[in-house]
Write a protein that holds these residues in place. Structure first.
Motif, PDB file in Angstrom:
ATOM      1  N   GLN A  50     -33.822 -34.739  50.022  1.00 54.28           N
ATOM      2  CA  GLN A  50     -32.535 -35.251  49.376  1.00 54.28           C
ATOM      3  C   GLN A  50     -32.127 -36.740  49.950  1.00 54.28           C
ATOM      4  O   GLN A  50     -32.609 -36.980  50.849  1.00 54.28           O
ATOM      5  CB  GLN A  50     -31.651 -34.218  50.379  1.00 54.28           C
ATOM      6  N   THR A  51     -31.342 -36.902  48.906  1.00 58.01           N
ATOM      7  CA  THR A  51     -30.617 -38.331  49.028  1.00 58.01           C
ATOM      8  C   THR A  51     -29.319 -38.033  48.726  1.00 58.01           C
ATOM      9  O   THR A  51     -28.880 -37.711  47.646  1.00 58.01           O
ATOM     10  CB  THR A  51     -31.295 -39.521  48.371  1.00 58.01           C
ATOM     11  N   ALA A  52     -28.152 -38.755  49.224  1.00 55.66           N
ATOM     12  CA  ALA A  52     -26.821 -38.689  48.865  1.00 55.66           C
ATOM     13  C   ALA A  52     -26.166 -39.864  49.299  1.00 55.66           C
ATOM     14  O   ALA A  52     -26.426 -40.481  50.120  1.00 55.66           O
ATOM     15  CB  ALA A  52     -26.338 -37.100  49.563  1.00 55.66           C
ATOM     16  N   GLY A  53     -24.874 -40.029  48.749  1.00 56.23           N
ATOM     17  CA  GLY A  53     -24.095 -40.814  48.986  1.00 56.23           C
ATOM     18  C   GLY A  53     -22.902 -41.023  48.004  1.00 56.23           C
ATOM     19  O   GLY A  53     -22.719 -40.109  47.241  1.00 56.23           O
ATOM     20  N   ARG A  54     -22.052 -41.888  48.458  1.00 50.32           N
ATOM     21  CA  ARG A  54     -20.585 -41.940  47.705  1.00 50.32           C
ATOM     22  C   ARG A  54     -20.816 -42.850  46.414  1.00 50.32           C
ATOM     23  O   ARG A  54     -21.597 -43.893  46.331  1.00 50.32           O
ATOM     24  CB  ARG A  54     -19.341 -42.436  48.425  1.00 50.32           C
ATOM     25  N   CYS A  55     -20.197 -42.589  45.325  1.00 46.76           N
ATOM     26  CA  CYS A  55     -20.053 -43.093  43.985  1.00 46.76           C
ATOM     27  C   CYS A  55     -19.069 -44.214  44.300  1.00 46.76           C
ATOM     28  O   CYS A  55     -18.174 -44.377  45.111  1.00 46.76           O
ATOM     29  CB  CYS A  55     -19.589 -42.197  43.057  1.00 46.76           C
ATOM     30  N   LEU A  56     -19.091 -45.335  43.295  1.00 48.64           N
ATOM     31  CA  LEU A  56     -18.336 -46.226  43.166  1.00 48.64           C
ATOM     32  C   LEU A  56     -16.981 -45.872  42.825  1.00 48.64           C
ATOM     33  O   LEU A  56     -16.705 -44.962  42.051  1.00 48.64           O
ATOM     34  CB  LEU A  56     -18.908 -47.377  42.130  1.00 48.64           C
ATOM     35  N   GLY A  57     -16.079 -46.528  43.288  1.00 49.03           N
ATOM     36  CA  GLY A  57     -14.668 -46.081  43.130  1.00 49.03           C
ATOM     37  C   GLY A  57     -13.932 -46.690  42.013  1.00 49.03           C
ATOM     38  O   GLY A  57     -12.879 -47.100  42.000  1.00 49.03           O
ATOM     39  N   HIS A  58     -14.771 -47.268  40.877  1.00 46.84           N
ATOM     40  CA  HIS A  58     -14.380 -47.918  39.770  1.00 46.84           C
ATOM     41  C   HIS A  58     -14.763 -47.306  38.578  1.00 46.84           C
ATOM     42  O   HIS A  58     -15.753 -46.543  38.651  1.00 46.84           O
ATOM     43  CB  HIS A  58     -15.034 -49.465  39.669  1.00 46.84           C
TER      44      HIS A  58
END
Length: 361
Positions: free
Chosen positions: A230-238
């Protein structure tokens, strides 16, 4: 005497630029070998070339550059000063006008709602996709993603979920790539998130098998699962630009190219200089493309001229040919000012666009 290569190295003008300025009669070599056509420059021409490079970096029109060079070593110092001052006034006025327009645009932005906001969702979205299909889509668009820290909104890949499809989009303003992967599990409204490049690359590293994978979007967090990894993270806030407005082009002339042969022709063929965007502070090499009456595409040489020539960044063209991942691709030419489209014969949903570059005039 300096060879053209030595002149390019010492002056800051590229070899293709020196050839252009020779053809334009602005900086003519002291001697040209009648057999080989090789150009040689006199020692005193180095200062002229360096002056020419400075004037072009300052954006002075070629017509004024001719007069500045003509008067630089003669008795026309007053004329040179007047030309420099006039160009500086034009630049200052242009900057003032641009500031006023941008101020007005900021006011408009502050008073309008961003329609892209509605494409975010607080409801978790879960998709099932073919691992190889997602890998192919990422490979098709990754080359076009932006890396400019001043434009963080372009520093990622758009994941656009709608119906039974996941579309991936990347752009750095000068090129754009779009790809589609079939998806199952989502029957709700359209959802978009922009995945930062490090996370997109981490996702691609997981896609080394033939199994199906699971993609989840939950608020501003995206997760990809492949087997027990698995890999995960936050998306860009734009919010990503509305790419659909940019990809609908008028039909143009289409030419099928044999990719290995055409790539080699581009890699080793002639290049030209143009008023290109700056990459690392130096102008890019341009490949000038011409479509013959029989539908074949050739690389135009130094002497070629005509309204139908299309010039593109050579490195970008090579990247797009590689990302096309096939032995045959379709090049679609519109007007010289319209993007060059590079399409797959068997996949209408995967393509790239390259912005043309204006040739020196």
């Amino acid at each position: 005497m300096r060879s053209i290569g030595e002149m390019a190295r010492d002056s800051g003008l590229g070899v293709s630029a020196l050839r252009f300025y020779d053809r334009a009669g602005v900086l003519v070599p002291d001697r040209v070998d009648p057999v080989s056509g090789y150009r040689w420059y006199a020692p005193g021409q180095l200062d002229e070339a360096r002056l020419l490079a400075r004037l072009r970096r300052a954006g002075m029109p070629l017509a004024d550059i001719r007069l500045v060079l003509a008067g630089w070593t003669g008795a026309e110092a007053d004329l040179v000063r007047q030309l420099l001052q006039a160009h500086l006034r034009r630049l200052e006025q242009g900057l003032s006008d641009a500031r006023a327009e941008f101020s007005a645009l900021r006011v408009l932005l502050d008073h309008r709602e961003n329609p892209m906001t509605s494409l975010r969702t607080d409801t978790a979205v879960r998709l099932s996709l073919s691992g190889p299909g997602l890998a192919a889509a990422l490979d098709a668009v990754r080359f076009a993603a932006g890396t400019d820290p001043e434009l963080p909104v372009l520093g990622g890949i758009l994941f656009d979920v709608e119906g039974d499809a996941l579309r991936l989009v990347a752009t750095d303003r000068y090129r754009m790539a779009v790809a589609r992967a079939a998806a199952d599990g989502h029957d709700g409204s359209r959802v978009q998130v922009t995945v930062p490049l490090p996370l997109a690359d981490s996702m691609r590293a997981l896609l080394d098998g033939e199994e199906r994978v699971r993609l989840a979007v939950d608020g501003d967090r995206v997760t990809l699962e492949a087997g027990d990894r698995q890999t995960a993270g936050r998306c860009l806030g734009h919010d990503f630009p509305d790419y659909r407005r940019l990809v609908h082009l008028p039909a143009g002339r289409r030419a099928v190219v044999d990719v290995p042969a055409f790539r080699e022709a581009v890699r080793t063929g002639p290049v030209r200089a143009g008023e290109a965007y700056e990459e690392g502070g130096t102008s890019c090499d341009l490949s000038v493309l011409e479509v013959a009456e029989d539908g074949s595409v050739t690389l135009a040489g130094d002497g070629a001229d005509g309204r139908d020539l299309v010039a593109v960044n050579r490195a970008f063209l090579l990247d797009a040919l590689t990302a096309g991942a096939g032995d045959r691709l379709i090049l679609e030419f519109g007007a010289p000012t319209a993007p060059l489209a590079i399409r797959r014969p068997d996949d209408a949903h995967t393509f790239s666009l390259l912005m043309p570059v204006r040739l020196e005039d």
